[in-house]
Design a protein around this motif. Structure first.
Motif, PDB file in Angstrom:
ATOM      1  N   GLY A 280      63.198 -13.536 -36.440  1.00  0.00           N
ATOM      2  CA  GLY A 280      62.569 -12.141 -35.698  1.00  0.00           C
ATOM      3  C   GLY A 280      61.103 -12.295 -35.025  1.00  0.00           C
ATOM      4  O   GLY A 280      60.813 -11.626 -34.326  1.00  0.00           O
ATOM      5  N   LYS A 281      60.556 -13.720 -35.263  1.00  0.00           N
ATOM      6  CA  LYS A 281      59.422 -13.658 -34.502  1.00  0.00           C
ATOM      7  C   LYS A 281      59.304 -13.858 -33.194  1.00  0.00           C
ATOM      8  O   LYS A 281      60.492 -14.423 -32.653  1.00  0.00           O
ATOM      9  CB  LYS A 281      58.679 -14.974 -35.187  1.00  0.00           C
ATOM     10  CG  LYS A 281      59.006 -16.158 -35.116  1.00  0.00           C
ATOM     11  CD  LYS A 281      58.168 -17.290 -35.707  1.00  0.00           C
ATOM     12  CE  LYS A 281      58.849 -18.449 -35.651  1.00  0.00           C
ATOM     13  NZ  LYS A 281      58.110 -19.633 -36.410  1.00  0.00           N
ATOM     14  N   LEU A 282      58.461 -13.243 -32.561  1.00  0.00           N
ATOM     15  CA  LEU A 282      58.492 -13.174 -31.136  1.00  0.00           C
ATOM     16  C   LEU A 282      57.395 -14.391 -30.450  1.00  0.00           C
ATOM     17  O   LEU A 282      56.120 -14.567 -31.243  1.00  0.00           O
ATOM     18  CB  LEU A 282      57.825 -11.726 -30.211  1.00  0.00           C
ATOM     19  CG  LEU A 282      58.842 -10.790 -30.678  1.00  0.00           C
ATOM     20  CD1 LEU A 282      57.790  -9.554 -30.427  1.00  0.00           C
ATOM     21  CD2 LEU A 282      59.512 -10.714 -29.639  1.00  0.00           C
ATOM     22  N   ILE A 283      57.918 -14.965 -29.395  1.00  0.00           N
ATOM     23  CA  ILE A 283      56.911 -16.026 -28.777  1.00  0.00           C
ATOM     24  C   ILE A 283      56.509 -15.069 -27.389  1.00  0.00           C
ATOM     25  O   ILE A 283      57.443 -14.902 -26.527  1.00  0.00           O
ATOM     26  CB  ILE A 283      57.771 -17.129 -28.336  1.00  0.00           C
ATOM     27  CG1 ILE A 283      58.128 -17.795 -29.813  1.00  0.00           C
ATOM     28  CG2 ILE A 283      56.903 -18.177 -27.465  1.00  0.00           C
ATOM     29  CD1 ILE A 283      58.938 -19.039 -29.753  1.00  0.00           C
ATOM     30  N   PHE A 284      55.281 -14.997 -27.071  1.00  0.00           N
ATOM     31  CA  PHE A 284      54.883 -14.199 -26.109  1.00  0.00           C
ATOM     32  C   PHE A 284      54.164 -15.266 -24.946  1.00  0.00           C
ATOM     33  O   PHE A 284      53.928 -16.445 -25.233  1.00  0.00           O
ATOM     34  CB  PHE A 284      53.732 -13.294 -26.457  1.00  0.00           C
ATOM     35  CG  PHE A 284      53.875 -12.227 -27.341  1.00  0.00           C
ATOM     36  CD1 PHE A 284      54.025 -12.328 -28.634  1.00  0.00           C
ATOM     37  CD2 PHE A 284      54.275 -11.027 -26.640  1.00  0.00           C
ATOM     38  CE1 PHE A 284      54.319 -11.246 -29.205  1.00  0.00           C
ATOM     39  CE2 PHE A 284      54.625  -9.919 -27.376  1.00  0.00           C
ATOM     40  CZ  PHE A 284      54.848  -9.847 -28.635  1.00  0.00           C
ATOM     41  N   GLY A 285      54.395 -14.830 -23.755  1.00  0.00           N
ATOM     42  CA  GLY A 285      53.711 -15.225 -22.544  1.00  0.00           C
ATOM     43  C   GLY A 285      52.265 -14.804 -22.577  1.00  0.00           C
ATOM     44  O   GLY A 285      51.782 -14.345 -23.607  1.00  0.00           O
ATOM     45  N   GLN A 286      51.373 -15.267 -21.685  1.00  0.00           N
ATOM     46  CA  GLN A 286      49.918 -14.937 -21.779  1.00  0.00           C
ATOM     47  C   GLN A 286      49.710 -13.738 -21.129  1.00  0.00           C
ATOM     48  O   GLN A 286      48.429 -13.504 -21.456  1.00  0.00           O
ATOM     49  CB  GLN A 286      49.330 -16.339 -21.046  1.00  0.00           C
ATOM     50  CG  GLN A 286      49.422 -16.303 -19.616  1.00  0.00           C
ATOM     51  CD  GLN A 286      50.632 -16.875 -18.970  1.00  0.00           C
ATOM     52  OE1 GLN A 286      51.721 -17.091 -19.703  1.00  0.00           O
ATOM     53  NE2 GLN A 286      50.357 -17.585 -17.532  1.00  0.00           N
ATOM     54  N   GLY A 287      50.617 -13.125 -20.769  1.00  0.00           N
ATOM     55  CA  GLY A 287      50.289 -11.839 -20.213  1.00  0.00           C
ATOM     56  C   GLY A 287      49.786 -11.606 -18.695  1.00  0.00           C
ATOM     57  O   GLY A 287      49.291 -12.722 -18.314  1.00  0.00           O
ATOM     58  N   THR A 288      50.134 -10.710 -17.988  1.00  0.00           N
ATOM     59  CA  THR A 288      49.993 -10.529 -16.647  1.00  0.00           C
ATOM     60  C   THR A 288      49.436  -9.143 -16.532  1.00  0.00           C
ATOM     61  O   THR A 288      50.089  -8.182 -16.888  1.00  0.00           O
ATOM     62  CB  THR A 288      50.853 -10.584 -15.916  1.00  0.00           C
ATOM     63  OG1 THR A 288      51.527 -11.984 -15.811  1.00  0.00           O
ATOM     64  CG2 THR A 288      50.561 -10.549 -14.344  1.00  0.00           C
ATOM     65  N   THR A 289      47.864  -8.918 -16.165  1.00  0.00           N
ATOM     66  CA  THR A 289      47.383  -7.656 -15.746  1.00  0.00           C
ATOM     67  C   THR A 289      47.761  -7.128 -14.529  1.00  0.00           C
ATOM     68  O   THR A 289      47.791  -7.825 -13.550  1.00  0.00           O
ATOM     69  CB  THR A 289      45.759  -8.084 -15.702  1.00  0.00           C
ATOM     70  OG1 THR A 289      45.329  -8.550 -17.040  1.00  0.00           O
ATOM     71  CG2 THR A 289      44.959  -6.692 -15.514  1.00  0.00           C
ATOM     72  N   LEU A 290      48.188  -5.942 -14.393  1.00  0.00           N
ATOM     73  CA  LEU A 290      48.323  -5.240 -13.381  1.00  0.00           C
ATOM     74  C   LEU A 290      47.386  -4.280 -13.187  1.00  0.00           C
ATOM     75  O   LEU A 290      47.234  -3.363 -13.748  1.00  0.00           O
ATOM     76  CB  LEU A 290      49.768  -4.476 -13.428  1.00  0.00           C
ATOM     77  CG  LEU A 290      50.203  -3.369 -12.380  1.00  0.00           C
ATOM     78  CD1 LEU A 290      50.483  -4.246 -10.975  1.00  0.00           C
ATOM     79  CD2 LEU A 290      51.622  -3.016 -12.797  1.00  0.00           C
ATOM     80  N   GLN A 291      46.881  -4.184 -11.906  1.00  0.00           N
ATOM     81  CA  GLN A 291      45.788  -2.964 -11.335  1.00  0.00           C
ATOM     82  C   GLN A 291      46.712  -2.290 -10.251  1.00  0.00           C
ATOM     83  O   GLN A 291      46.836  -3.211  -9.297  1.00  0.00           O
ATOM     84  CB  GLN A 291      44.713  -3.607 -10.992  1.00  0.00           C
ATOM     85  CG  GLN A 291      43.965  -4.379 -12.192  1.00  0.00           C
ATOM     86  CD  GLN A 291      42.658  -5.299 -11.697  1.00  0.00           C
ATOM     87  OE1 GLN A 291      42.665  -5.390 -10.627  1.00  0.00           O
ATOM     88  NE2 GLN A 291      41.992  -5.590 -12.786  1.00  0.00           N
ATOM     89  N   VAL A 292      46.673  -1.224 -10.400  1.00  0.00           N
ATOM     90  CA  VAL A 292      47.425  -0.398  -9.091  1.00  0.00           C
ATOM     91  C   VAL A 292      46.265   0.521  -8.786  1.00  0.00           C
ATOM     92  O   VAL A 292      45.488   1.403  -9.452  1.00  0.00           O
ATOM     93  CB  VAL A 292      48.412   0.619  -9.749  1.00  0.00           C
ATOM     94  CG1 VAL A 292      49.146   1.386  -8.583  1.00  0.00           C
ATOM     95  CG2 VAL A 292      49.652  -0.518 -10.243  1.00  0.00           C
ATOM     96  N   LYS A 293      46.014   0.342  -7.698  1.00  0.00           N
ATOM     97  CA  LYS A 293      44.954   1.269  -6.731  1.00  0.00           C
ATOM     98  C   LYS A 293      45.536   2.596  -5.851  1.00  0.00           C
ATOM     99  O   LYS A 293      46.751   2.235  -5.263  1.00  0.00           O
ATOM    100  CB  LYS A 293      43.939   0.394  -5.911  1.00  0.00           C
ATOM    101  CG  LYS A 293      43.384  -0.702  -6.471  1.00  0.00           C
ATOM    102  CD  LYS A 293      42.492  -1.394  -5.927  1.00  0.00           C
ATOM    103  CE  LYS A 293      41.470  -2.381  -6.691  1.00  0.00           C
ATOM    104  NZ  LYS A 293      40.501  -3.271  -5.987  1.00  0.00           N
ATOM    105  N   PRO A 294      44.787   3.723  -6.192  1.00  0.00           N
ATOM    106  CA  PRO A 294      45.509   4.831  -5.616  1.00  0.00           C
ATOM    107  C   PRO A 294      45.194   4.595  -4.017  1.00  0.00           C
ATOM    108  O   PRO A 294      44.458   3.905  -3.365  1.00  0.00           O
ATOM    109  CB  PRO A 294      44.541   6.056  -6.006  1.00  0.00           C
ATOM    110  CG  PRO A 294      43.232   5.423  -6.537  1.00  0.00           C
ATOM    111  CD  PRO A 294      43.622   3.842  -6.986  1.00  0.00           C
TER     112      PRO A 294
END
Lengths: 114, 112
Positions: free
Chosen positions: A100-114
């Motif tokens: 059941g353990k998860l292996i994660f990617g390093q993450g991707t930051t999303l910035q949404v501008k108005p």
């Protein structure tokens, strides 16, 4: 070994733009695939998942399709909002012998501008 | 039904001190996982416990780190003689079986 690779961030988009965050994986067996979202200062929340090839997970306008032939699970959304700004993690669980353990990617930051 | 509760949210320790991080799983959840998130990185699995048993500790550093999940009370992640490299966010997740995780909000450990 098993691993997850995500596209590097940050990804900066204008509101209502189309979003794609790429995720590819390496795994033995038949993993389940997940997308998690992390808002600033908070824990991870499950966004969507798929447990077998060709399954499509969807939630809150986000979608991802489990593609075994390309070992991919790309995250898409047709029209992003400022409130979607967060870090997105692709993850898998091992196939055979799963604890059941998860292996994660390093993450991707999303910035949404108005 | 409260979610997964972790405390403290923030913990500051001097080098050489001990850090104790607590995780109370959701009611009815008997599986607990601990993950560590280093700055600018993804989460890395540390340990998987069921009540009174360590099932998989393949991600735990060999020294200074230990974890327990007693029959009564929260799961504890213990770091002895902390060093600056232990500074990270530590997340706990609980589940009924080996699927359907719920994550806590994490403990952010800073070693000064």
């Amino acid at each position: 070994g098993n691993s997850v690779t995500q596209m590097e961030g940050p990804v900066t988009l204008s509101e209502e733009a189309f979003l794609t965050i790429n995720c590819t994986y390496t795994a033995t067996g038949y993993p389940s695939l997940f997308w998690y979202v992390q808002y600033p200062g908070e824990g991870l929340q499950l966004l969507l998942k798929a447990t077998k090839a060709d399954d499509k997970g969807s939630n809150k306008g986000f979608e991802a399709t489990y593609r075994k032939e390309t070992t991919s699970f790309h995250l898409e959304k047709g029209s992003v909002q400022v409130s979607d700004s967060a870090v997105y993690f692709c993850a898998l669980t091992h196939g055979s012998g799963n604890t059941g353990k998860l292996i994660f990617g390093q993450g991707t930051t999303l910035q949404v501008k108005p | 039904n409260a979610g997964v509760m972790q405390n403290p949210r923030h913990l500051v320790r001097r080098r050489g001190q001990e850090a104790r991080l607590r995780c109370s799983p959701m009611k009815g959840h008997s599986h607990v996982y601990w993950y560590r998130q280093l700055p600018e990185e993804g989460l890395k699995f540390m340990v998987y416990l069921q009540k009174e048993n360590i099932i998989d500790e393949s991600g735990m550093p060999k020294e200074r780190f230990s974890a327990e999940f007693p029959k009564e009370g929260p799961s504890i992640l213990r770091i002895q003689q902390v060093v600056r490299g232990d500074s990270a966010a530590y997340f706990c997740a609980s589940s009924v079986g080996q699927d359907g995780y719920t994550f806590g909000s994490g403990t952010r450990l800073t070693v000064v």
